[in-house]
Design an enzyme around this catalytic site. Structure first.
Site, PDB file in Angstrom:
ATOM      1  N   ASP A  14      -6.944   0.124   8.124  1.00  0.00           N
ATOM      2  CA  ASP A  14      -6.236  -0.253   6.888  1.00  0.00           C
ATOM      3  C   ASP A  14      -4.744  -0.480   7.076  1.00  0.00           C
ATOM      4  OD1 ASP A  14      -8.694   0.058   5.597  1.00  0.00           O
ATOM      5  OD2 ASP A  14      -8.326   2.183   5.261  1.00  0.00           O
ATOM      6  N   GLY A  16      -3.413  -3.352   7.387  1.00  0.00           N
ATOM      7  CA  GLY A  16      -3.041  -4.675   6.868  1.00  0.00           C
ATOM      8  C   GLY A  16      -3.370  -5.769   7.877  1.00  0.00           C
ATOM      9  N   LYS A  17      -4.458  -5.543   8.620  1.00  0.00           N
ATOM     10  CA  LYS A  17      -4.883  -6.536   9.632  1.00  0.00           C
ATOM     11  C   LYS A  17      -5.211  -7.867   8.968  1.00  0.00           C
ATOM     12  CE  LYS A  17      -8.114  -3.616  10.893  1.00  0.00           C
ATOM     13  NZ  LYS A  17      -7.662  -2.359  10.265  1.00  0.00           N
ATOM     14  N   GLY A  41     -12.683  -3.283   5.423  1.00  0.00           N
ATOM     15  CA  GLY A  41     -12.260  -3.877   4.153  1.00  0.00           C
ATOM     16  C   GLY A  41     -10.883  -4.469   4.371  1.00  0.00           C
ATOM     17  N   HIS A  42     -10.814  -5.785   4.425  1.00  0.00           N
ATOM     18  CA  HIS A  42      -9.546  -6.457   4.713  1.00  0.00           C
ATOM     19  C   HIS A  42      -9.085  -7.224   3.480  1.00  0.00           C
ATOM     20  CE1 HIS A  42     -10.771  -6.453   9.254  1.00  0.00           C
ATOM     21  NE2 HIS A  42     -10.636  -5.249   8.739  1.00  0.00           N
ATOM     22  N   THR A 129     -18.364   5.528   5.909  1.00  0.00           N
ATOM     23  CA  THR A 129     -18.358   4.630   4.750  1.00  0.00           C
ATOM     24  C   THR A 129     -19.767   4.514   4.155  1.00  0.00           C
ATOM     25  OG1 THR A 129     -18.728   2.744   6.190  1.00  0.00           O
ATOM     26  CG2 THR A 129     -16.439   3.270   5.663  1.00  0.00           C
ATOM     27  N   GLN A 222     -11.401  -1.848  11.906  1.00  0.00           N
ATOM     28  CA  GLN A 222     -11.106  -0.444  12.240  1.00  0.00           C
ATOM     29  C   GLN A 222      -9.838  -0.377  13.101  1.00  0.00           C
ATOM     30  OE1 GLN A 222     -14.800  -1.325  12.660  1.00  0.00           O
ATOM     31  NE2 GLN A 222     -14.591  -1.019  10.491  1.00  0.00           N
ATOM     32  N   PRO A 302      -9.339   7.759  -2.045  1.00  0.00           N
ATOM     33  CA  PRO A 302      -7.891   7.866  -1.829  1.00  0.00           C
ATOM     34  C   PRO A 302      -7.632   8.069  -0.338  1.00  0.00           C
ATOM     35  CG  PRO A 302      -8.725   9.714  -3.157  1.00  0.00           C
ATOM     36  CD  PRO A 302      -9.897   8.851  -2.844  1.00  0.00           C
ATOM     37  N   VAL A 412       6.581  -7.369   4.084  1.00  0.00           N
ATOM     38  CA  VAL A 412       7.461  -6.866   3.015  1.00  0.00           C
ATOM     39  C   VAL A 412       6.783  -6.945   1.644  1.00  0.00           C
ATOM     40  CG1 VAL A 412       9.625  -7.238   4.236  1.00  0.00           C
ATOM     41  CG2 VAL A 412       8.638  -9.134   2.933  1.00  0.00           C
TER      42      VAL A 412
HETATM   43  P1  GDP Z   1      -6.916  -3.862   6.805  1.00  0.00           P
HETATM   44  O1  GDP Z   1      -8.214  -3.177   6.672  1.00  0.00           O
HETATM   45  O2  GDP Z   1      -6.175  -3.481   8.036  1.00  0.00           O
HETATM   46  O3  GDP Z   1      -7.002  -5.359   6.655  1.00  0.00           O
HETATM   47  O4  GDP Z   1      -6.010  -3.345   5.579  1.00  0.00           O
HETATM   48  P2  GDP Z   1      -6.495  -3.130   4.054  1.00  0.00           P
HETATM   49  O5  GDP Z   1      -6.614  -4.452   3.402  1.00  0.00           O
HETATM   50  O6  GDP Z   1      -7.649  -2.208   3.975  1.00  0.00           O
HETATM   51  O7  GDP Z   1      -5.255  -2.305   3.487  1.00  0.00           O
HETATM   52  C1  GDP Z   1      -3.960  -2.801   3.552  1.00  0.00           C
HETATM   53  C2  GDP Z   1      -3.392  -2.856   2.126  1.00  0.00           C
HETATM   54  O8  GDP Z   1      -2.001  -3.064   2.188  1.00  0.00           O
HETATM   55  C3  GDP Z   1      -3.926  -4.007   1.284  1.00  0.00           C
HETATM   56  O9  GDP Z   1      -4.005  -3.595  -0.048  1.00  0.00           O
HETATM   57  C4  GDP Z   1      -2.874  -5.095   1.463  1.00  0.00           C
HETATM   58  O10 GDP Z   1      -2.821  -6.005   0.379  1.00  0.00           O
HETATM   59  C5  GDP Z   1      -1.642  -4.264   1.512  1.00  0.00           C
HETATM   60  N1  GDP Z   1      -0.533  -4.812   2.335  1.00  0.00           N
HETATM   61  C6  GDP Z   1      -0.590  -5.381   3.559  1.00  0.00           C
HETATM   62  N2  GDP Z   1       0.637  -5.617   4.021  1.00  0.00           N
HETATM   63  C7  GDP Z   1       1.510  -5.183   3.077  1.00  0.00           C
HETATM   64  C8  GDP Z   1       2.936  -5.112   3.009  1.00  0.00           C
HETATM   65  O11 GDP Z   1       3.661  -5.501   3.910  1.00  0.00           O
HETATM   66  N3  GDP Z   1       3.458  -4.558   1.864  1.00  0.00           N
HETATM   67  C9  GDP Z   1       2.682  -4.117   0.833  1.00  0.00           C
HETATM   68  N4  GDP Z   1       3.268  -3.599  -0.225  1.00  0.00           N
HETATM   69  N5  GDP Z   1       1.348  -4.174   0.880  1.00  0.00           N
HETATM   70  C10 GDP Z   1       0.763  -4.681   1.991  1.00  0.00           C
HETATM   71  P1  IMO Z   2     -10.703  -1.493   8.341  1.00  0.00           P
HETATM   72  O1  IMO Z   2     -11.200  -2.636   9.189  1.00  0.00           O
HETATM   73  C1  IMO Z   2     -10.404   2.783   7.610  1.00  0.00           C
HETATM   74  C2  IMO Z   2     -13.692   5.279   9.053  1.00  0.00           C
HETATM   75  C3  IMO Z   2     -14.497   5.983   7.978  1.00  0.00           C
HETATM   76  C4  IMO Z   2     -14.898   7.235   8.726  1.00  0.00           C
HETATM   77  C5  IMO Z   2     -15.152   6.722  10.143  1.00  0.00           C
HETATM   78  C6  IMO Z   2     -16.616   6.433  10.434  1.00  0.00           C
HETATM   79  O2  IMO Z   2     -10.639  -1.806   6.895  1.00  0.00           O
HETATM   80  O3  IMO Z   2      -9.440  -0.946   8.881  1.00  0.00           O
HETATM   81  P2  IMO Z   2     -18.283   4.497   9.713  1.00  0.00           P
HETATM   82  O4  IMO Z   2     -18.761   4.081   8.363  1.00  0.00           O
HETATM   83  O5  IMO Z   2     -17.613   3.412  10.486  1.00  0.00           O
HETATM   84  O6  IMO Z   2     -19.343   5.187  10.511  1.00  0.00           O
HETATM   85  O7  IMO Z   2     -17.173   5.633   9.400  1.00  0.00           O
HETATM   86  O8  IMO Z   2     -14.385   5.530  10.256  1.00  0.00           O
HETATM   87  N1  IMO Z   2     -13.578   3.816   8.899  1.00  0.00           N
HETATM   88  C7  IMO Z   2     -12.488   3.191   8.445  1.00  0.00           C
HETATM   89  N2  IMO Z   2     -11.334   3.689   7.971  1.00  0.00           N
HETATM   90  N3  IMO Z   2     -10.571   1.439   7.724  1.00  0.00           N
HETATM   91  C8  IMO Z   2     -11.711   0.928   8.217  1.00  0.00           C
HETATM   92  O9  IMO Z   2     -11.859  -0.390   8.470  1.00  0.00           O
HETATM   93  C9  IMO Z   2     -12.751   1.808   8.567  1.00  0.00           C
HETATM   94  N4  IMO Z   2     -14.002   1.651   9.063  1.00  0.00           N
HETATM   95  C10 IMO Z   2     -14.488   2.876   9.264  1.00  0.00           C
HETATM   96  O10 IMO Z   2     -13.732   6.270   6.845  1.00  0.00           O
HETATM   97  O11 IMO Z   2     -13.802   8.112   8.789  1.00  0.00           O
HETATM   98 MG    MG Z   3      -9.261  -1.872   5.368  1.00  0.00          MG
END
Ligand code: GDP
Ligand code: IMO
Ligand code: MG
Length: 422
Positions: A14, A16-17, A41-42, A129, A222, A302, A412
């Protein structure tokens, strides 16, 4: 021959990939996912519309970009079809989607097993998850898994029968509901029919693209510290979200690698159980969670929040061979009065600057922090590094100095355009 740029998570996911891949994929011919499944979840925000991708590479948002789900991914076809539908409802096409014949398929019994295993772990639960990821990879490595290509073979029924009969014995033992072979078979035959137009030999496709100098970007899912080998085992995912997994999950050779970007947040977060040395289980963590909207994209849980851990980041740069870093959420951390950056740990009186995943040692580590001034002001529209206040630059410089890797991208804000590129 062209080179493949790779985007990887550097912490616990998570980071912000999705946002970085969206930027890099804007002129890419191919966007590729090689590992994980719909545990990812991206989130990407484009023109005020928020997209959440779980399986399909985020690069599909760019018209003309081929989106490949590689052999290393585990695919829940129900989720995939829902994602295709949601794309189409937003006026986007999925016609450029390609799915590897070799990708493994997630079945309902994998999800059932995921929750059963979590319940048997009791206090030691991983906090998965619950998408069936671990049990699906388990079948892959046990060699009883069902690949996408198997869905079209006459042997499919027998393979499914073997799996369901075997797993039902376990479900029965634990007093859980058993799975109905014919019901699942018919359901999956229908899915197979629907996804057939997208299924192909992606290894050959990728190499044709490389031979024709096409630009390929690879979207990691991940992150380093969730890696089955390098992460905080057993509190990890069941694949290698690090660079090796990208190669084995796609069929790309090492010599084709270009830029390897490690994504991190200016702070850190973790969802699920396991050690987290710089976690702030206090008001600071709560404030970061609210300012950064740190609630899971996949499970809505959370996220645990804390400071950035530089030794952990250094470890991620080493095991992945990162060539640059992308630091997101500089806007978020800049809203705090004071920012802390972990530069080492105190272990029973000894100062160490090396990260460890050893649980017993982790419990005894006290982070050593450097303190930075916050209150960066509104930086959410900045496009140039030079526009940033000196205190923000100082923070970024410290990340570079410690890791010896250049911070090339700075987020940003969540929007596509809210990024400083150096
Ligand atoms: P990922 O799984 O690595 O793609 O990241 P997620 O999408 O799960 O979580 C990243 C969260 O941060 C998302 O809600 C994005 O919209 C948000 N995000 C990413 N880059 C930025 C940033 O530079 N600033 C802010 N405020 N939000 C960001
Ligand atoms: P993105 O690509 C954050 C975590 C789960 C748990 C562990 C094992 O959005 O960054 P699993 O269901 O894979 O067997 O769960 O890994 N986990 C993640 N945490 N971002 C993810 O993906 C995750 N994918 C799995 O919360 O701790
Ligand atoms: Mg994510």
């Amino acid at each position: 021959m062209s080179k493949v740029d790779v985007v990887l998570g550097s912490f616990y996911g998570d980071e912000g990939k999705g946002k970085i891949i969206d930027y890099l994929a804007k002129d890419a011919d191919v966007a590729l996912r090689a590992t994980g499944g719909n545990n990812a979840g991206h989130t990407i925000k484009v023109d005020g519309v928020k997209y959440a991708f779980h399986l399909i590479p985020s690069g599909i948002l760019n018209d003309g970009t081929i989106a490949i789900i590689g052999n290393g991914v585990v695919v829940d076809p129900k989720v995939l079809l829902e994602e295709i539908k949601s794309l189409e409802e937003n006026g986007k096409s999925a016609e450029n989607l390609k799915i590897s014949t070799k990708a493994h398929v997630i079945f309902p019994y994998h999800i059932g097993m995921d929750s059963l295993l979590e319940s048997t772990r009791g206090e030691n639960k991983i906090g998965t998850t619950n998408r069936g990821i671990g049990p699906c990879y388990q079948d892959k490595f046990e060699r009883c898994g069902i690949r996408i290509e198997d869905l079209y073979r006459k042997e499919f029924y027998e393979k499914l029968k073997y799996n369901i009969e075997y797993k039902n014995k376990i479900f029965k033992l634990y007093g859980k509901e058993e799975y109905d072979l014919d019901k699942i078979y018919n359901e999956y035959i229908e899915y197979a029919d629907k996804i057939k137009p997208y299924v192909c030999d992606t290894v050959s496709l990728i190499h044709d693209c490389l031979d024709n100098d096409k630009k390929i970007v690879c979207e990691g899912a991940q992150a380093a510290l969730l890696d089955i080998d390098f992460g905080s085992y057993p509190f990890v995912t069941s694949s290698n979200p690090t660079i090796g997994g990208i190669l084995s999950g796609s069929g790309i050779g090492a010599s084709s690698l270009g830029e390897v970007v490690g994504v991190l947040k200016a702070y850190s977060s973790r969802v699920g159980e396991g050690p987290y040395i710089t976690e702030q289980k206090n008001e600071i963590g709560d404030t970061i969670r609210e300012l950064g909207h740190e609630y899971g994209t996949t499970t809505k849980r959370p996220r645990r929040c804390g400071w950035l851990d530089l030794p952990a980041l250094k470890y991620a740069t080493q095991i992945n061979g990162l060539t640059s870093l992308a630091v997101n959420h500089l806007d978020t951390i800049g809203k705090l009065d004071e920012i802390k950056l972990c530069v080492g740990y105190n272990y029973e009186g000894e100062i160490i600057d090396k990260f460890t995943t050893n649980e017993d040692i982790c419990k005894k580590l006290t982070p050593i922090y450097e303190t930075f001034e916050g209150n960066f002001g509104d930086i959410s529209n900045y496009k140039d590094y030079d526009e940033l206040p000196t205190k923000a630059k100082k923070y970024i410089d410290s990340i570079e100095e410690f890791t010896k890797v250049k911070v090339k991208y700075i987020g940003v804000g969540p929007g596509r355009e809210q990024m400083i590129v150096r």
